[in-house]
Design an enzyme around this catalytic site. Structure first.
Site, PDB file in Angstrom:
ATOM      1  CG  ASP A   1      -1.538  -1.553   1.934  1.00 38.12           C
ATOM      2  OD1 ASP A   1      -2.111  -1.416   0.355  1.00 38.12           O
ATOM      3  OD2 ASP A   1      -1.080  -2.195   2.243  1.00 38.12           O
TER       4      ASP A   1
ATOM      5  CG  HIS B   1      -3.508  -5.300   3.391  1.00 44.10           C
ATOM      6  ND1 HIS B   1      -2.573  -4.552   2.357  1.00 44.10           N
ATOM      7  CD2 HIS B   1      -3.938  -6.085   2.441  1.00 44.10           C
ATOM      8  CE1 HIS B   1      -2.439  -5.161   1.420  1.00 44.10           C
ATOM      9  NE2 HIS B   1      -3.736  -6.474   1.008  1.00 44.10           N
TER      10      HIS B   1
HETATM   11  P1  NAX Z   1      -1.489 -18.228  -4.762  1.00 44.19           P
HETATM   12  O1  NAX Z   1      -2.505 -18.878  -4.617  1.00 44.19           O
HETATM   13  O2  NAX Z   1      -0.866 -17.960  -6.029  1.00 44.19           O
HETATM   14  O3  NAX Z   1      -0.571 -18.847  -3.497  1.00 44.19           O
HETATM   15  C1  NAX Z   1      -0.867 -19.206  -2.162  1.00 44.19           C
HETATM   16  C2  NAX Z   1      -0.161 -20.715  -1.667  1.00 44.19           C
HETATM   17  O4  NAX Z   1      -0.413 -21.118  -0.880  1.00 44.19           O
HETATM   18  C3  NAX Z   1      -0.954 -21.929  -2.948  1.00 44.19           C
HETATM   19  O5  NAX Z   1       0.654 -22.402  -3.220  1.00 44.19           O
HETATM   20  C4  NAX Z   1      -1.074 -22.741  -2.123  1.00 44.19           C
HETATM   21  O6  NAX Z   1      -0.987 -24.289  -2.455  1.00 44.19           O
HETATM   22  C5  NAX Z   1      -0.532 -22.410  -0.827  1.00 44.19           C
HETATM   23  N1  NAX Z   1      -1.195 -22.388   0.848  1.00 44.19           N
HETATM   24  C6  NAX Z   1      -2.417 -22.238   0.963  1.00 44.19           C
HETATM   25  N2  NAX Z   1      -2.949 -22.712   2.355  1.00 44.19           N
HETATM   26  C7  NAX Z   1      -1.309 -23.135   2.656  1.00 44.19           C
HETATM   27  C8  NAX Z   1      -0.854 -23.617   4.129  1.00 44.19           C
HETATM   28  N3  NAX Z   1      -1.510 -23.840   5.339  1.00 44.19           N
HETATM   29  N4  NAX Z   1       0.317 -23.674   4.461  1.00 44.19           N
HETATM   30  C9  NAX Z   1       0.940 -23.413   3.125  1.00 44.19           C
HETATM   31  N5  NAX Z   1       0.909 -23.119   2.188  1.00 44.19           N
HETATM   32  C10 NAX Z   1      -0.377 -23.055   2.210  1.00 44.19           C
HETATM   33  O7  NAX Z   1      -1.885 -16.538  -3.751  1.00 44.19           O
HETATM   34  P2  NAX Z   1      -0.997 -15.844  -3.569  1.00 44.19           P
HETATM   35  O8  NAX Z   1      -0.765 -14.517  -4.735  1.00 44.19           O
HETATM   36  O9  NAX Z   1       0.572 -15.536  -3.608  1.00 44.19           O
HETATM   37  O10 NAX Z   1      -1.510 -15.010  -2.422  1.00 44.19           O
HETATM   38  C11 NAX Z   1      -0.535 -14.832  -1.526  1.00 44.19           C
HETATM   39  C12 NAX Z   1      -2.284 -14.183   0.099  1.00 44.19           C
HETATM   40  O11 NAX Z   1      -1.056 -12.769   0.006  1.00 44.19           O
HETATM   41  C13 NAX Z   1      -3.623 -14.363  -0.462  1.00 44.19           C
HETATM   42  O12 NAX Z   1      -4.063 -14.065   1.103  1.00 44.19           O
HETATM   43  C14 NAX Z   1      -3.398 -12.655  -0.981  1.00 44.19           C
HETATM   44  O13 NAX Z   1      -4.698 -12.224  -0.508  1.00 44.19           O
HETATM   45  C15 NAX Z   1      -2.663 -12.082  -0.354  1.00 44.19           C
HETATM   46  N6  NAX Z   1      -1.794 -11.010  -0.604  1.00 44.19           N
HETATM   47  C16 NAX Z   1      -1.298  -9.687   0.390  1.00 44.19           C
HETATM   48  C17 NAX Z   1      -1.495  -8.966   0.286  1.00 44.19           C
HETATM   49  C18 NAX Z   1      -0.721  -7.854   1.158  1.00 44.19           C
HETATM   50  O14 NAX Z   1      -0.306  -6.898   0.852  1.00 44.19           O
HETATM   51  N7  NAX Z   1      -1.075  -8.075   2.275  1.00 44.19           N
HETATM   52  C19 NAX Z   1      -1.366  -8.671  -1.357  1.00 44.19           C
HETATM   53  C20 NAX Z   1      -1.069  -8.834  -3.081  1.00 44.19           C
HETATM   54  C21 NAX Z   1      -1.934 -10.634  -1.911  1.00 44.19           C
HETATM   55  O15 NAX Z   1      -3.603 -10.129  -2.181  1.00 44.19           O
END
Ligand code: NAX
Length: 330
Positions: free
Chosen positions: A161, A189
């Site tokens: 952000d 956030h």
């Molecule tokens: P993806 O769906 O591409 O990747 C997430 C990965 O996490 C997947 O490979 C999945 O298998 C794995 N996963 C799920 N549960 C798990 C667990 N219990 N232990 C270990 N791995 C696990 O998502 P991605 O685009 O990489 O986003 C990941 C997270 O970041 C989401 O929650 C998203 O909302 C969050 N974000 C946070 C942001 C921030 O500024 N704080 C911005 C970007 C993003 O939206």
């Protein structure tokens, strides 16, 4: 030889994790003389994808990459063993029709286990950055489940952000991004966050003195930053990935590097009650670091407009906490 740093990344095969690993391994974050051992953590069905990620890491032949450990989310104590940093990206993304409260309830339990395993297995100096959403409240859950890990070690990411806000301000002012400083994010956030343009500067002068269009600052600017994630999804068909990974790495760099005098950076940390934020909430604040721990920037005064914005985002954090009270022991 320098002792290697161990860095765990959960969700390591996901789009943000994947975008982050190579830069962590390359020496860019911890320096060219600091070996790094990466702990890649995924849910069991995705473990085989980590084999491919490991091959690619090998194929980069980074001199600073001292090893790769792969672990699954059913064995988090193995995953976090002796880790100095744990970057929690893995979580279930929000899907169409899902309310924020639903997402909190789905992802919350991931973070109770995460907190417990960090306390049980990570290094004594562990620092934790939560990226997976809702990151403030997920961080709160993990912290509450690891009471022996000092509270100044927990961070949730608001840096994306901040970076988004810096770029918008620079573009509006016709100045380079390097001219914009102290563009801090208060609160959650989420779409309620408050990007505080009042105390940000351009070439050392307050933003409202340089950008005379205050309606833009109070309106379009804030809204653009708040809704940037949704705009990226609409345009790209996928949520922010490289920019999110970059922001996580910027956060780590800001944590481990003493902040230059007069500067600050954004992250959500455990409130000590300052600025009227309930003690223990994970709230976005302006921070400085001495390279090991952080301090809140004190004495910032908010006018009525800023107070209204801050109140809204603080209330959302309280509401999120109330939804997960059963996951917060103690
Ligand atoms: P993806 O769906 O591409 O990747 C997430 C990965 O996490 C997947 O490979 C999945 O298998 C794995 N996963 C799920 N549960 C798990 C667990 N219990 N232990 C270990 N791995 C696990 O998502 P991605 O685009 O990489 O986003 C990941 C997270 O970041 C989401 O929650 C998203 O909302 C969050 N974000 C946070 C942001 C921030 O500024 N704080 C911005 C970007 C993003 O939206």
């Amino acid at each position: 030889m320098t002792h290697p740093i161990r860095v765990a990344v959960t969700g390591a095969a996901g789009q943000i994790g994947y975008a982050m690993l190579f830069r962590l391994a390359s020496g860019e974050i911890f320096g060219p003389d600091q070996p790094v051992i990466l702990h890649l953590v995924e849910v069991p069905p995705v473990l085989s994808a980590l084999d491919g990620v490991e091959m690619e890491l090998e194929d980069c032949a980074f001199p600073t990459l001292a090893g790769v450990v792969k672990a699954d989310s059913d064995h988090l104590e193995d995953a976090f063993a002796d880790c100095n940093f744990v970057i929690c990206v893995g979580s279930v993304p929000r899907k169409a029709g899902m309310e924020r409260g639903d997402l909190i309830r789905i992802n919350g339990p991931i973070f109770t286990n995460t907190g417990k395993a960090i306390e049980a297995a990570a290094a004594d100096d562990v620092r934790v950055l939560v990226v997976g959403n809702p990151c403030n409240t997920n961080c709160l859950i993990a912290m509450a489940n690891a009471p022996k890990v000092p509270r100044d070690r927990w961070y949730a990411m608001t840096r994306l952000d901040e970076n988004r806000a810096v770029s918008q301000i620079a573009k509006k002012a016709g100045q380079p991004v390097s001219a914009v400083k102290n563009m801090n994010i208060w609160g959650n956030h989420s779409a309620t966050q408050f990007p505080d343009f009042y105390h940000a500067t351009i070439h050392g002068s307050p933003v409202p003195e340089i950008i005379e269009d205050h309606d833009w600052l109070r309106g379009e600017f804030i809204e653009t930053v708040q809704k940037r994630g949704a705009a990226v999804i609409a345009a790209r068909g996928a949520s922010s990935a490289a920019s999110a990974a970059n922001a996580a790495l910027d956060t780590i760099k800001s944590i481990i590097t003493p902040t230059p005098l007069g500067a600050s950076f954004s992250a959500a940390v455990c409130s000590d009650g300052s600025y009227g934020v309930d003690e223990g909430l994970i709230c976005g604040f302006p921070l400085t670091s001495d390279g090991t721990t952080w301090k809140l920037v004190e004495g910032i005064e908010h006018d009525d407009f800023a107070q209204e914005k801050f109140k809204a985002t603080l209330q959302e954090l309280r509401d999120e906490r109330d939804v997960v009270r059963d996951l917060l022991p103690g």
